[in-house]
Design an enzyme around this catalytic site. Structure first.
Site, short mmCIF file in Angstrom:
data_model
loop_
_atom_site.label_atom_id
_atom_site.label_comp_id
_atom_site.label_asym_id
_atom_site.label_seq_id
_atom_site.Cartn_x
_atom_site.Cartn_y
_atom_site.Cartn_z
N HIS A 1 -7.78 -5.15 -1.01
CA HIS A 1 -6.65 -4.40 -0.44
C HIS A 1 -6.44 -4.85 1.02
O HIS A 1 -7.38 -5.05 1.77
CB HIS A 1 -6.95 -2.91 -0.48
N SER B 1 0.84 -1.19 0.00
CA SER B 1 0.00 0.00 0.00
C SER B 1 0.88 1.25 0.00
O SER B 1 1.72 1.42 -0.87
CB SER B 1 -0.96 -0.03 1.20
N ASP C 1 -9.54 -4.01 -5.54
CA ASP C 1 -8.77 -3.01 -4.81
C ASP C 1 -8.81 -1.71 -5.60
O ASP C 1 -8.54 -1.70 -6.80
CB ASP C 1 -7.32 -3.49 -4.68
#
Length: 211
Positions: A138, A14, A108
């Protein structure tokens, strides 16, 4: 720390993937750049205007509202969106950065920008492997204990890291890598996901420094 400076992998998921990509870009011409970048559903474009931001922006853990909140606190203003330190995808030149393993999740908001970054790397002549885990969302590396597919994905990513990290070290001239130790001497590979520690057994290989 006793590390071999030519066998360091930069890694992150991320926003950590953003930082890892930025580090790989920044130090590409230094004497000891990383031998590999390991990017897990990285945020690579702060504009947040890809189709996946719209199609996966609600109902899949990371939301469009979350991304706006992160952007508001990360940037001083929209004028910084084009800065490659915030949006690695927007760098003018990606040539010469470390080989990359890029992993994305099918549901995501960051999916499309992760794909795009892998494509830009490949177009720039960077050895890049991209894999998408179509059924996951995610943050899946923090779900290994609850979601079987997430556990399998993490194991696959670690296997890829072990294989391609060693291959990258050999490509850089480190032909005398130590042999893989027996199972009982495997080392824990650690990945940070929002403060939680995820461990996976992995043979000794390139050292990983999560960012």
């Amino acid at each position: 720390l006793g590390l071999d400076p030519d066998r360091i992998v930069v890694a992150g998921d991320s926003a950590g993937g953003t930082l890892a990509a930025m580090v790989a870009q920044t130090v590409r011409h230094e004497p000891h750049p990383p031998c590999l970048q390991w990017l897990i559903y990285p945020a690579t474009d702060m504009a947040g205007d890809t189709p996946s931001h719209r199609s996966c922006g609600n109902g899949f853990l990371l939301t469009e509202a979350d991304m706006k909140w992160f952007r508001m606190h990360y940037l001083n203003g929209d004028g910084e969106i084009d800065d490659p330190r915030a949006s690695p995808l927007r760098a003018v030149d990606l040539g010469g950065v470390a080989p990359a393993l890029v992993f994305t999740a099918g549901f995501d908001p960051l999916r499309d920008e992760g794909r795009a970054y892998a494509e830009r790397l490949q177009a720039s002549g960077v050895k890049t492997i991209h894999r998408e885990f179509e059924t996951l969302i995610h943050g899946f590396i923090g779900m290994r204990g609850a979601v079987h597919a997430a556990a399998r994905a993490m194991d696959d990513m670690v296997a890829g890291l072990r294989h391609d990290g060693r291959a990258a070290a050999v490509d850089e001239g480190h032909t005398s890598l130590p042999p893989r130790p027996p199972l009982q001497h495997r080392l824990p590979l650690r990945s940070v996901q929002r403060g939680r520690l995820v461990r996976s057994a992995v043979h000794a290989g390139p050292r990983v420094l999560p960012v």
